[in-house]
Design an enzyme around this catalytic site. Structure first.
Site, PDB file in Angstrom:
ATOM      1  N   GLY A  77       8.319  55.577  59.008  1.00  0.00           N
ATOM      2  CA  GLY A  77       9.130  54.779  59.938  1.00  0.00           C
ATOM      3  C   GLY A  77      10.505  55.393  60.160  1.00  0.00           C
ATOM      4  N   ARG A 141       2.740  59.063  60.505  1.00  0.00           N
ATOM      5  CA  ARG A 141       2.334  58.487  59.224  1.00  0.00           C
ATOM      6  C   ARG A 141       1.109  59.174  58.599  1.00  0.00           C
ATOM      7  NH1 ARG A 141       5.256  54.205  57.650  1.00  0.00           N
ATOM      8  NH2 ARG A 141       6.232  52.841  59.186  1.00  0.00           N
ATOM      9  N   ASP A 172       6.024  56.893  49.367  1.00  0.00           N
ATOM     10  CA  ASP A 172       4.707  57.553  49.443  1.00  0.00           C
ATOM     11  C   ASP A 172       4.836  59.004  49.905  1.00  0.00           C
ATOM     12  OD1 ASP A 172       3.299  55.402  48.570  1.00  0.00           O
ATOM     13  OD2 ASP A 172       2.786  54.652  50.566  1.00  0.00           O
ATOM     14  N   LYS A 198      14.322  58.420  52.420  1.00  0.00           N
ATOM     15  CA  LYS A 198      14.495  57.702  53.691  1.00  0.00           C
ATOM     16  C   LYS A 198      13.759  56.378  53.662  1.00  0.00           C
ATOM     17  CE  LYS A 198      11.406  57.077  56.015  1.00  0.00           C
ATOM     18  NZ  LYS A 198      10.129  56.854  56.691  1.00  0.00           N
ATOM     19  N   THR A 199      14.289  55.336  54.142  1.00  0.00           N
ATOM     20  CA  THR A 199      13.607  54.123  54.573  1.00  0.00           C
ATOM     21  C   THR A 199      14.637  53.014  54.759  1.00  0.00           C
ATOM     22  OG1 THR A 199      11.985  52.396  54.198  1.00  0.00           O
ATOM     23  CG2 THR A 199      12.888  53.380  52.204  1.00  0.00           C
ATOM     24  N   ASP A 201      13.917  50.091  54.537  1.00  0.00           N
ATOM     25  CA  ASP A 201      13.519  49.006  53.628  1.00  0.00           C
ATOM     26  C   ASP A 201      14.344  48.974  52.335  1.00  0.00           C
ATOM     27  OD1 ASP A 201      11.642  48.664  55.559  1.00  0.00           O
ATOM     28  OD2 ASP A 201       9.894  48.871  54.269  1.00  0.00           O
TER      29      ASP A 201
HETATM   30  P1  FBP Z   1       8.906  53.405  56.074  1.00  0.00           P
HETATM   31  O1  FBP Z   1       8.573  52.770  54.757  1.00  0.00           O
HETATM   32  O2  FBP Z   1       7.963  54.468  56.472  1.00  0.00           O
HETATM   33  O3  FBP Z   1      10.336  53.863  56.115  1.00  0.00           O
HETATM   34  O4  FBP Z   1       8.793  52.290  57.228  1.00  0.00           O
HETATM   35  C1  FBP Z   1       9.325  51.037  57.040  1.00  0.00           C
HETATM   36  C2  FBP Z   1       9.059  50.096  58.180  1.00  0.00           C
HETATM   37  O5  FBP Z   1      10.116  50.129  59.120  1.00  0.00           O
HETATM   38  C3  FBP Z   1       8.837  48.688  57.657  1.00  0.00           C
HETATM   39  O6  FBP Z   1      10.039  48.007  57.527  1.00  0.00           O
HETATM   40  C4  FBP Z   1       7.875  48.104  58.657  1.00  0.00           C
HETATM   41  O7  FBP Z   1       7.060  47.123  58.069  1.00  0.00           O
HETATM   42  C5  FBP Z   1       7.062  49.279  59.084  1.00  0.00           C
HETATM   43  O8  FBP Z   1       7.863  50.422  58.886  1.00  0.00           O
HETATM   44  C6  FBP Z   1       6.596  49.208  60.508  1.00  0.00           C
HETATM   45  O9  FBP Z   1       5.776  50.292  60.765  1.00  0.00           O
HETATM   46  P2  FBP Z   1       5.425  50.846  62.203  1.00  0.00           P
HETATM   47  O10 FBP Z   1       6.575  51.685  62.636  1.00  0.00           O
HETATM   48  O11 FBP Z   1       4.230  51.701  61.964  1.00  0.00           O
HETATM   49  O12 FBP Z   1       5.205  49.690  63.108  1.00  0.00           O
END
Ligand code: FBP
Length: 547
Positions: A77, A141, A172, A198-199, A201
């Site tokens: 993400g 991803r 991951d 990175k994230t 979250d």
């Molecule tokens: P990462 O863990 O890859 O940084 O992504 C986090 C996130 O933004 C979450 O907060 C959310 O649930 C998810 O990605 C949404 O994923 P997508 O971009 O595939 O809709």
């Protein structure tokens, strides 16, 4: 390409670096490290990259350095600041030798496997300095976990003469970076692999990684709009706003926003799980706050809900697990049934406990739970409109209380989901500086021949000049966990700690925030101006790092 005035001014921003990285550096090695748990198992799986020392960069003399080619991948993400990790990495390798080259793999790890890449030149990098998004090379991803993928990647690495690969990703992706580092080391391919945390979250952090990048900007972006909503609702005094916030599983974002805006309610999934609360317990808690405020004449308020809540409610978790299983085996039969009969069909086939919970869910949510599955057959929890689920159930409870004479008031809910709005915002000064430093540090780890390390920048609540840059062996963050029925080495995900300072602070204030209208209105991120406004780290970091 037309640019906004802010974009133009922001391009000239020079991110702040730790003092030690401003000139030539040397790597100071610490003691050998151990994984956080399951030491024997992790050591056996990572014979070449286990036990390496912590690295800290200090000012020193640098020898002349040959030109190197480096590859970079954005994984998962989007998170504000990714472009600055890449520009920091670019500037770092160019400083070592102006003939060094940086290749970006397109659309995530898949770009490495499919040999889809582009060289990142001065002109390209300059276009993206201090901007949000991952669009410089795109993200994806695809999981890098199979030997065939590692070998396919190695083909293009060899062809381009790449010495090191930098993988910018979450827990991951960094786990996979470590497996790749180990694989290339075991094969003696001479390819280093470095990770960057990175994230948005905020769940990739530990003793040595204080925060993942993007969390700061994303939370500030959400807090700005929640603050605006709070001012609106305190002006009209007629709506209850149910606001769902991103964060796939951990509640760090909801908690940080709560600390910034002081809402009437914030649910923390980790607490719900620990207290084994049922959905009805959560609903009753919110309804009670609504009723108490109504009794004081306040028929308005805000409720923050973390995206992952549903999966932390033990009874819902059991229901979802049974539904996943049931639909995996009976999906075709279910799909053939008339839509109007589907709900009853599920109720008839679940165990009594799960059937009762399913039957109690509002129609729309029950449908989402039975329809939206990902390619692995799991419910896509992020698609479940938890904010609507909760407000509908709160509304039903209040109606019942009204009949019993326990509630007098008006309840008019509004719903919001904030997630994508924050993931590509222009990075705050904190993220712009932090990311640039992470990228620059990655270049120094490469120059020092390191592999299987994550770039680390610490002491981040101090001014940037005092930040401590170095590297942490990724194996140090690992433990063994069951994934898809198999024990796997993975980086421990950092959920909200209920005995941690941020949650404690929130828990100490929440009763007052529920009753009073104690809203704070953070306003938009400021990029230029006084440092106490522009460079303030998150409340989470400030509370966690307060000594
Ligand atoms: P990462 O863990 O890859 O940084 O992504 C986090 C996130 O933004 C979450 O907060 C959310 O649930 C998810 O990605 C949404 O994923 P997508 O971009 O595939 O809709």
């Amino acid at each position: 390409m037309t640019k906004s005035a802010l974009q133009i001014a922001r391009a000239a921003y020079q991110p702040k670096l730790p003092q030690a990285l401003k000139g030539a550096v040397v790597a100071k090695e610490g003691e050998p490290t151990q994984s956080v748990a399951d030491q024997e198992a992790i050591k056996a799986l990572f014979p070449n990259t286990y036990g390496m020392p912590l690295i800290q960069f200090v000012e020193g003399e640098a020898p002349a350095f040959p030109a190197i080619n480096v590859g970079v991948i954005l994984s998962g993400g989007q998170a504000p600041g990714g472009h600055n990790v890449i520009s920091g990495l670019f500037d770092g390798i160019k400083k070592l030798n102006k003939d060094s080259k940086l290749y970006g793999f397109i659309l995530g790890p898949g770009g490495l496997v499919d040999h889809n890449y582009k060289e990142l030149t001065d002109e390209i990098i300059d276009e993206y300095r201090n901007t949000g998004g991952f669009d410089i090379i795109g993200s994806g991803r695809t999981k890098l976990e199979k030997e065939e993928q590692f070998e396919k990647g190695y083909e293009i690495i060899k062809e381009l003469g790449i010495k090191a690969l930098v993988i910018i990703g979450g827990d991951d992706s960094n786990t996979n970076a470590c497996v790749l580092a180990e694989y290339y080391a075991a094969k003696n391919y001479g390819v280093q692999v470095i990770g960057c945390p990175k994230t948005i979250d905020g769940d990739l952090k530990n003793e040595m990684i204080e925060t993942s990048f993007g969390f700061d900007t994303a939370c500030k972006t959400y807090a700005e709009v929640i603050g605006n909503i709070q001012r609106d609702c305190n002006s009209a005094r007629k709506y209850w706003h149910f606001i769902k916030l991103m964060g796939r599983s951990a509640s760090h974002i909801a908690l940080e926003c709560a600390l910034q805006v002081q809402p009437n309610v914030c649910i923390v999934s980790e607490e719900v799980e620990q207290k084994e609360m049922s959905l009805d317990d959560v609903v009753t808690y919110i309804a009670q706050v609504v009723a108490d405020r109504a009794a004081a004449g306040n028929n308005f308020g805000t409720v923050l809900i973390p995206e992952g809540l549903i999966e932390f409610i033990p009874a819902m978790k059991r229901l979802i697990a049974e539904l996943n299983d049931f639909l995996a085996h009976n999906g075709e039969e279910f799909a053939a049934i008339d839509k109007a009969e589907q709900r009853q069909y599920i109720i008839d086939h679940l165990t009594a406990e799960n059937a009762a919970i399913y039957a109690s869910l509002p129609e729309g949510v029950a449908r989402q739970l039975s329809l939206d599955r990902d390619p692995h057959g799991n419910v896509q929890v992020s698609l479940i409109e938890t904010e609507k689920l909760l407000s509908e159930m709160v509304s039903n409870k209040l109606a019942a209380w009204k009949k019993e004479g326990k509630y007098v008031g008006k309840f008019a809910p509004q719903h919001h989901f904030f997630g994508y709005e924050g993931r590509c915002a222009a990075p705050s000064n904190f993220d712009a500086d932090y990311c640039y430093s992470l990228g620059y540090t990655a270049s120094m780890l490469i120059a020092n021949g390191k592999t299987g390390y994550m770039s680390s920048v610490r002491n981040t609540t101090a001014p940037a000049a005092e930040w401590i840059a170095g590297g942490v062996p990724i194996t140090m963050m690992m433990n063994m966990e069951r994934r898809h029925g198999e024990m796997k080495p993975v980086i421990q995900k950092a959920l909200v700690k209920l005995d941690g300072a941020p949650f404690k602070k929130f828990a100490a204030c929440r009763e007052e925030w529920a009753k009073e209208t104690a809203y704070v209105y953070p306003g938009p991120i400021q990029y230029f101006g006084p440092t106490e406004v522009c460079d303030e780290p998150t409340k989470t970091l400030q509370l966690e790092q307060a000594k």
